[in-house]
Design a protein around this motif. Structure first.
Motif, PDB file in Angstrom:
ATOM      1  N   LEU A 141       0.792  -1.236   0.000  1.00  0.00           N
ATOM      2  CA  LEU A 141       0.000   0.000   0.000  1.00  0.00           C
ATOM      3  C   LEU A 141       0.820   1.279   0.000  1.00  0.00           C
ATOM      4  O   LEU A 141       0.264   2.378  -0.005  1.00  0.00           O
ATOM      5  N   SER A 142       2.163   1.179  -0.001  1.00  0.00           N
ATOM      6  CA  SER A 142       2.988   2.386   0.153  1.00  0.00           C
ATOM      7  C   SER A 142       2.817   3.402  -0.973  1.00  0.00           C
ATOM      8  O   SER A 142       3.038   4.593  -0.766  1.00  0.00           O
ATOM      9  N   ASP A 143       2.420   2.934  -2.158  1.00  0.00           N
ATOM     10  CA  ASP A 143       2.245   3.882  -3.264  1.00  0.00           C
ATOM     11  C   ASP A 143       1.183   4.932  -2.937  1.00  0.00           C
ATOM     12  O   ASP A 143       1.345   6.097  -3.270  1.00  0.00           O
ATOM     13  N   ASN A 144       0.110   4.488  -2.293  1.00  0.00           N
ATOM     14  CA  ASN A 144      -1.008   5.409  -2.063  1.00  0.00           C
ATOM     15  C   ASN A 144      -1.223   5.792  -0.608  1.00  0.00           C
ATOM     16  O   ASN A 144      -2.026   6.680  -0.327  1.00  0.00           O
ATOM     17  N   CYS A 145      -0.543   5.085   0.300  1.00  0.00           N
ATOM     18  CA  CYS A 145      -0.881   5.268   1.714  1.00  0.00           C
ATOM     19  C   CYS A 145       0.357   5.511   2.571  1.00  0.00           C
ATOM     20  O   CYS A 145       1.466   5.092   2.229  1.00  0.00           O
ATOM     21  N   ILE A 146       0.131   6.172   3.695  1.00  0.00           N
ATOM     22  CA  ILE A 146       1.169   6.356   4.708  1.00  0.00           C
ATOM     23  C   ILE A 146       0.810   5.455   5.884  1.00  0.00           C
ATOM     24  O   ILE A 146      -0.294   5.545   6.440  1.00  0.00           O
ATOM     25  N   ILE A 147       1.751   4.573   6.220  1.00  0.00           N
ATOM     26  CA  ILE A 147       1.528   3.633   7.324  1.00  0.00           C
ATOM     27  C   ILE A 147       2.376   4.098   8.497  1.00  0.00           C
ATOM     28  O   ILE A 147       3.578   4.333   8.356  1.00  0.00           O
ATOM     29  N   GLU A 148       1.742   4.255   9.638  1.00  0.00           N
ATOM     30  CA  GLU A 148       2.478   4.707  10.818  1.00  0.00           C
ATOM     31  C   GLU A 148       2.175   3.774  11.983  1.00  0.00           C
ATOM     32  O   GLU A 148       1.013   3.513  12.294  1.00  0.00           O
ATOM     33  N   THR A 149       3.231   3.237  12.612  1.00  0.00           N
ATOM     34  CA  THR A 149       3.006   2.422  13.810  1.00  0.00           C
ATOM     35  C   THR A 149       2.998   3.349  15.024  1.00  0.00           C
ATOM     36  O   THR A 149       3.570   4.434  14.998  1.00  0.00           O
ATOM     37  N   LEU A 150       2.329   2.909  16.081  1.00  0.00           N
ATOM     38  CA  LEU A 150       2.166   3.748  17.269  1.00  0.00           C
ATOM     39  C   LEU A 150       2.771   3.071  18.501  1.00  0.00           C
ATOM     40  O   LEU A 150       2.057   2.712  19.442  1.00  0.00           O
ATOM     41  N   PRO A 151       4.111   2.909  18.509  1.00  0.00           N
ATOM     42  CA  PRO A 151       4.740   2.257  19.669  1.00  0.00           C
ATOM     43  C   PRO A 151       4.675   3.121  20.931  1.00  0.00           C
ATOM     44  O   PRO A 151       4.997   2.636  22.020  1.00  0.00           O
ATOM     45  N   ASP A 152       4.243   4.366  20.780  1.00  0.00           N
ATOM     46  CA  ASP A 152       4.155   5.271  21.932  1.00  0.00           C
ATOM     47  C   ASP A 152       2.803   5.175  22.638  1.00  0.00           C
ATOM     48  O   ASP A 152       2.479   5.999  23.473  1.00  0.00           O
ATOM     49  N   ARG A 153       2.017   4.146  22.296  1.00  0.00           N
ATOM     50  CA  ARG A 153       0.709   4.002  22.947  1.00  0.00           C
ATOM     51  C   ARG A 153       0.569   2.619  23.586  1.00  0.00           C
ATOM     52  O   ARG A 153       0.923   1.606  22.993  1.00  0.00           O
ATOM     53  N   ALA A 154       0.042   2.609  24.794  1.00  0.00           N
ATOM     54  CA  ALA A 154      -0.316   1.370  25.480  1.00  0.00           C
ATOM     55  C   ALA A 154      -1.756   1.009  25.106  1.00  0.00           C
ATOM     56  O   ALA A 154      -2.482   1.829  24.532  1.00  0.00           O
ATOM     57  N   LEU A 155      -2.163  -0.227  25.417  1.00  0.00           N
ATOM     58  CA  LEU A 155      -3.540  -0.653  25.144  1.00  0.00           C
ATOM     59  C   LEU A 155      -4.009  -1.522  26.307  1.00  0.00           C
ATOM     60  O   LEU A 155      -3.323  -2.466  26.693  1.00  0.00           O
ATOM     61  N   ILE A 156      -5.163  -1.149  26.869  1.00  0.00           N
ATOM     62  CA  ILE A 156      -5.742  -1.985  27.926  1.00  0.00           C
ATOM     63  C   ILE A 156      -7.171  -2.345  27.532  1.00  0.00           C
ATOM     64  O   ILE A 156      -7.787  -1.669  26.708  1.00  0.00           O
ATOM     65  N   ALA A 157      -7.674  -3.415  28.112  1.00  0.00           N
ATOM     66  CA  ALA A 157      -9.075  -3.802  27.900  1.00  0.00           C
ATOM     67  C   ALA A 157      -9.764  -3.863  29.253  1.00  0.00           C
ATOM     68  O   ALA A 157      -9.196  -4.385  30.223  1.00  0.00           O
ATOM     69  N   LEU A 158     -10.957  -3.286  29.328  1.00  0.00           N
ATOM     70  CA  LEU A 158     -11.834  -3.429  30.498  1.00  0.00           C
ATOM     71  C   LEU A 158     -12.975  -4.311  30.047  1.00  0.00           C
ATOM     72  O   LEU A 158     -13.663  -3.979  29.080  1.00  0.00           O
ATOM     73  N   GLN A 159     -13.188  -5.434  30.725  1.00  0.00           N
ATOM     74  CA  GLN A 159     -14.178  -6.397  30.261  1.00  0.00           C
ATOM     75  C   GLN A 159     -15.049  -6.852  31.430  1.00  0.00           C
ATOM     76  O   GLN A 159     -14.562  -7.019  32.545  1.00  0.00           O
ATOM     77  N   GLY A 160     -16.330  -7.079  31.116  1.00  0.00           N
ATOM     78  CA  GLY A 160     -17.227  -7.592  32.142  1.00  0.00           C
ATOM     79  C   GLY A 160     -18.455  -6.722  32.312  1.00  0.00           C
ATOM     80  O   GLY A 160     -18.482  -5.569  31.862  1.00  0.00           O
ATOM     81  N   PRO A 161     -19.483  -7.267  32.978  1.00  0.00           N
ATOM     82  CA  PRO A 161     -20.765  -6.548  33.087  1.00  0.00           C
ATOM     83  C   PRO A 161     -20.673  -5.210  33.821  1.00  0.00           C
ATOM     84  O   PRO A 161     -21.546  -4.361  33.628  1.00  0.00           O
ATOM     85  N   LYS A 162     -19.651  -5.000  34.626  1.00  0.00           N
ATOM     86  CA  LYS A 162     -19.523  -3.718  35.321  1.00  0.00           C
ATOM     87  C   LYS A 162     -18.526  -2.774  34.655  1.00  0.00           C
ATOM     88  O   LYS A 162     -18.278  -1.672  35.162  1.00  0.00           O
ATOM     89  N   ALA A 163     -17.954  -3.182  33.526  1.00  0.00           N
ATOM     90  CA  ALA A 163     -16.947  -2.347  32.859  1.00  0.00           C
ATOM     91  C   ALA A 163     -17.516  -0.976  32.498  1.00  0.00           C
ATOM     92  O   ALA A 163     -16.846   0.053  32.674  1.00  0.00           O
ATOM     93  N   ALA A 164     -18.760  -0.948  32.008  1.00  0.00           N
ATOM     94  CA  ALA A 164     -19.357   0.323  31.575  1.00  0.00           C
ATOM     95  C   ALA A 164     -19.551   1.272  32.758  1.00  0.00           C
ATOM     96  O   ALA A 164     -19.287   2.476  32.657  1.00  0.00           O
ATOM     97  N   ASP A 165     -20.017   0.729  33.878  1.00  0.00           N
ATOM     98  CA  ASP A 165     -20.215   1.571  35.070  1.00  0.00           C
ATOM     99  C   ASP A 165     -18.885   2.118  35.574  1.00  0.00           C
ATOM    100  O   ASP A 165     -18.800   3.277  35.983  1.00  0.00           O
ATOM    101  N   VAL A 166     -17.866   1.279  35.569  1.00  0.00           N
ATOM    102  CA  VAL A 166     -16.551   1.731  36.048  1.00  0.00           C
ATOM    103  C   VAL A 166     -16.008   2.817  35.122  1.00  0.00           C
ATOM    104  O   VAL A 166     -15.597   3.894  35.568  1.00  0.00           O
ATOM    105  N   LEU A 167     -16.049   2.552  33.822  1.00  0.00           N
ATOM    106  CA  LEU A 167     -15.454   3.515  32.888  1.00  0.00           C
ATOM    107  C   LEU A 167     -16.230   4.836  32.878  1.00  0.00           C
ATOM    108  O   LEU A 167     -15.649   5.899  32.666  1.00  0.00           O
ATOM    109  N   ALA A 168     -17.553   4.762  33.144  1.00  0.00           N
ATOM    110  CA  ALA A 168     -18.371   5.983  33.169  1.00  0.00           C
ATOM    111  C   ALA A 168     -17.833   6.997  34.170  1.00  0.00           C
ATOM    112  O   ALA A 168     -17.948   8.209  33.966  1.00  0.00           O
TER     113      ALA A 168
END
Lengths: 382, 121
Positions: A141-168
């Motif tokens: 895809l390099s001809d038409n696109c710019i690809i950038e990796t984001l090693p400066d970002r962490a990623l977490i997951a909040l999962q479960g029936p109370k995740a929405a209440d906690v994140l709110a």
């Protein structure tokens, strides 16, 4: 009976110190030193996620952006459609979609999430594949696109029936999001990308955080009484109960999306007769299988006994036959079911729900029933 | 009665020529939540170092090896119904099997409680 093997070249996520402080038992995974469990233990971590909420560090996964040189999102979407059998052009702003990178022979190079962030696409790929994925995108895809990796970002997951209440409490807009909504949001005043998605079958969110603020935000979320840190052990049992594929195990370069039972992820527009049918790597084989059926398919398996049947175990049509007809690709114990569960591949003709097949375990044939998945119903907020 | 230990984290309770075998509390803590135990059949003649039982935790399957040569004279049926006993009482109620000791000299190389403690330190 116990082995420890820890290469010294392991990478660390921005949350490594937090895991160690909170009692994480660290193991090598995809080149990273990651927590397989905390003092709570896999079983309780699993059950807590289904009952309340769990926090997972998935910072080892690859985050990247794809932008068209033209500046138009549709050009980036059309470019990516050459590498995935999904409709990316119709993906609405602030929405996310499950996808697979395919190869020329119809196999799967990786599975990933693609989000429309307005003027560019945001991709999350598997840790073990992220360098190859980046090279694959650059090569095609390099001809038409710019690809950038984001090693400066962490990623977490909040999962479960109370995740929405906690994140709110940290992000007031979070509860209004629907399953697979994705976009930039402030979380505790920090500029994050938030999606309502996950890998457990539960409602929940995945949050991309700048590295230098990841530990502070994660600590604040973990201080909530409903939240526990969850290791890779429970992450695996949760996704297995949810019937979700683990790349490199349940799907890989030798399995097509159709054999993998991922037909649902291929939108009409990319199928035979669709507006942009085919045109992705391996499309001839994949669309032929979609139209005419695949020789084998991924199925769920419920062992009849109590013994877990794990990855690599061969499957047989009956108790005495000498030629195996398939194998288990993921298997273990499902804590929410209180029983062993597995998934694997069988010839399509022998893969109907309710079929009994036999696993060869320690020299004995153990009956297993082909079962629909998920084993535990999904509870997404659609 | 004496209790001896193997480097593979099994304990042996010696009562005359009957030896009760289980895994240590240290072993269960490393394995995590035990969900299944497969035991040998009564009457089976086990050779020292032969795979005798299997412990499955949520994470993985581990073999338990016969620490000495001998015939299986009893197995702990309670583990089939309640594998988690291995986590809650590894040194006691969660014994795996009893062997009839064939060669007493095989006990010579095993550790006592202090030596085992040092081994896991």
């Amino acid at each position: 009976m116990l082995a420890t093997d820890k290469p010294s070249t392991l990478k660390q996520t921005p949350l490594h110190a937090l895991h160690v402080t909170r009692g994480g038992k660290m193991v090598p995974f995809a080149g990273y030193d990651m927590p397989v469990q905390y003092a709570t233990g896999v079983l309780k971590e699993h059950l807590h996620t289904r009952a309340a909420a769990g926090l997972f560090d998935v910072s080892h996964m690859g985050q990247m952006t794809l932008r068209a040189k033209s500046g138009k999102l549709e050009d980036a979407a059309l470019a990516l459609e050459k590498l995935v059998p999904m409709d990316i052009l119709a993906l609405a702003p602030d929405r996310q979609r499950y996808a697979q990178f395919t190869n020329e022979t119809g196999g799967i190079l990786d599975d990933l999430m693609v989000a429309n962030f307005g003027d560019h696409l945001f991709l999350v790929v598997n840790a073990a594949c992220k360098d190859e994925d980046e090279a694959h995108l650059r090569a095609h895809l390099s001809d038409n696109c710019i690809i950038e990796t984001l090693p400066d970002r962490a990623l977490i997951a909040l999962q479960g029936p109370k995740a929405a209440d906690v994140l709110a409490e940290f992000c007031p807009e979070a509860p209004a999001m629907k399953f697979m909504d994705a976009g930039p949001h402030q979380v505790n005043g920090i500029a994050c990308f938030v999606s309502r998605s996950g890998y457990t079958g539960e409602d929940g969110y995945e949050i991309s955080i700048p590295n230098d603020q990841a530990e502070a935000l994660t600590s604040a979320l973990l201080d909530h009484p409903d939240m526990l840190p969850i290791g890779l052990g429970a992450r695996d049992s949760l996704r297995l109960e949810a019937g979700l594929c683990l790349y490199g195990h349940d799907i890989d370069t030798t399995t097509t999306p159709i054999e993998g039972g991922l037909n649902w992820s291929i939108q009409k527009s990319r199928r035979t007769g669709g507006a942009r049918a085919g045109g992705f790597l391996g499309s001839d084989k994949i669309l032929a299988q979609l139209d005419g059926g695949a020789p084998r398919k991924r199925i769920g398996l419920l062992p009849e006994g109590r013994a877990p049947v794990r990855e690599g175990v061969l499957l047989f049509a009956d108790a005495t036959s000498t030629e195996s007809i398939g194998s288990v690709t993921s298997g273990g114990f499902g804590p929410s079911l209180g029983a062993p569960i597995a998934m694997g591949y069988l010839p399509s003709a022998q893969a109907a729900d309710g079929t009994t097949v036999y696993a060869e375990l320690r020299g004995q044939r153990m009956p297993m029933k082909v079962s629909p998945m998920p084993f535990v119903p999904h509870s997404y907020k659609r | 009665m004496t209790t001896l230990y193997t480097e593979d984290h099994e304990w042996l309770l010696i009562d005359g020529d009957v030896v009760t075998v289980g895994i240590t509390d240290y072993a269960q803590s490393q394995l995590g939540d035990v969900v299944f135990v497969e035991l040998p059949k009564v009457g089976r003649a086990l050779k020292k170092a032969e795979a005798a039982a299997v412990v499955e935790s949520v994470k993985a399957a581990s073999d338990v090896y016969a620490p000495i040569t001998g015939e299986v004279v009893a197995i702990n049926d309670a583990l089939a119904a309640e594998p988690a006993l291995v986590n809650s009482d590894a040194d006691g109620k969660a014994w795996f099997f009893k062997l009839k000791l064939a060669d007493k000299s095989e006990l010579d190389g095993l550790m006592d409680a202090d030596a085992y403690k040092a081994h896991t330190a």
